[in-house]
Design a protein around this motif. Structure first.
Motif, mmCIF file in Angstrom:
data_model
loop_
_atom_site.group_PDB
_atom_site.id
_atom_site.type_symbol
_atom_site.label_atom_id
_atom_site.label_comp_id
_atom_site.label_asym_id
_atom_site.label_seq_id
_atom_site.Cartn_x
_atom_site.Cartn_y
_atom_site.Cartn_z
ATOM 1 N N LEU A 203 -2.926 -3.726 2.874
ATOM 2 C CA LEU A 203 -3.057 -2.313 2.554
ATOM 3 C C LEU A 203 -1.984 -1.521 3.290
ATOM 4 N N THR A 204 -1.722 -0.321 2.818
ATOM 5 C CA THR A 204 -0.808 0.612 3.466
ATOM 6 C C THR A 204 -1.617 1.590 4.305
ATOM 7 N N ALA A 205 -1.089 1.966 5.462
ATOM 8 C CA ALA A 205 -1.803 2.896 6.334
ATOM 9 C C ALA A 205 -2.238 4.136 5.561
ATOM 10 N N GLY A 206 -3.512 4.468 5.671
ATOM 11 C CA GLY A 206 -4.076 5.614 4.968
ATOM 12 C C GLY A 206 -4.814 5.273 3.696
ATOM 13 N N ASP A 207 -4.618 4.058 3.178
ATOM 14 C CA ASP A 207 -5.333 3.641 1.966
ATOM 15 C C ASP A 207 -6.783 3.318 2.302
ATOM 16 N N ALA A 208 -7.686 3.577 1.359
ATOM 17 C CA ALA A 208 -9.106 3.339 1.592
ATOM 18 C C ALA A 208 -9.736 2.587 0.423
ATOM 19 N N ILE A 209 -10.701 1.764 0.762
ATOM 20 C CA ILE A 209 -11.566 1.092 -0.207
ATOM 21 C C ILE A 209 -12.988 1.556 0.074
ATOM 22 N N ILE A 210 -13.655 2.075 -0.927
ATOM 23 C CA ILE A 210 -15.043 2.504 -0.782
ATOM 24 C C ILE A 210 -15.884 1.678 -1.738
ATOM 25 N N PHE A 211 -16.958 1.077 -1.239
ATOM 26 C CA PHE A 211 -17.760 0.194 -2.088
ATOM 27 C C PHE A 211 -19.251 0.393 -1.851
#
Length: 212
Positions: A162-170
């Motif tokens: 991932l790139t800094a600042g990217d998010a995964i919400i599950f």
């Protein structure tokens, strides 16, 4: 409480809603950016990480590194994500019901240290949604977040570098499980945590969001 800002593009909410409905998760690039992200990355440069063994009350699931909850950078992380405007957006995207608060930790995995976490659900403590937020700029291999149905071995979604600042919400559900595969090379630093239904925001803020 200081003003904070998260970064979910209002024009993308419908797209994110469709993504979440079909896969139980959503990938949000640039969830944090600019000075907000740079401030946390700078604090993490001098933070102390300790070994943490993950358990499900009875079994050891794996190990990672973590920053003790007493560290001010963890308070900053909690403050950023305990944002009623963010809660409203996530409720609209995921249809998860009312979000009252957020709690979380900052984790790090390093190559060659057997840092991984086995399949688990996190279905406890009033948790509705989970987040993995990239808070590092290092390259790495392995360290994949995988999501699957409890009764099916097919992987629904998988996220690697991932790139800094990217998010995964599950989604948190008794019918879903997730894991972190072994970090093979490099270093992976993430903020992880849970959006919960209880306690309500005002109660939680009075208890936990007071500045040091």
């Amino acid at each position: 409480m200081i003003a904070t800002k998260t970064f979910i593009d209002n024009t993308s909410i419908e797209k994110y809603r469709d993504e979440f409905e079909s896969t139980h998760c959503v990938f949000i690039p640039g969830f944090l950016s600019g000075n907000t992200l740079e401030n946390i990355l700078r604090k993490l440069q001098t933070a102390t990480f300790q070994t943490k063994f993950e358990t499900d009350n009875t079994n050891k699931l794996g190990k990672v590194l973590f920053i003790p909850l007493s560290d001010p950078v963890v308070f900053t992380f909690w403050l950023l994500l305990n944002n009623p405007e963010l809660f409203s957006m996530l409720q609209e995207i995921t249809q998860c019901g009312h979000i009252g608060n957020f709690v979380g930790r900052i984790h790090r995995s390093e190559g060659g240290e057997d840092h991984s976490i086995e399949w688990h659900s996190d279905n406890t403590d009033n948790r509705l949604l989970a987040i993995t937020l990239c808070l590092g700029t290092d390259d790495y291999t392995g360290g994949k977040l995988q999501i699957k149905s409890k009764d099916d071995e097919n992987i629904i979604r998988e996220f690697g570098q991932l790139t800094a600042g990217d998010a995964i919400i599950f989604k948190i559900s008794p019918h879903l499980k997730h894991r972190l595969t072994n970090l093979e090379t490099g270093r992976r630093t993430v903020g992880i945590g849970w959006f919960r239904s209880e306690p309500d925001f005002d109660t939680f803020a009075a208890m936990h969001l007071k500045p040091f």
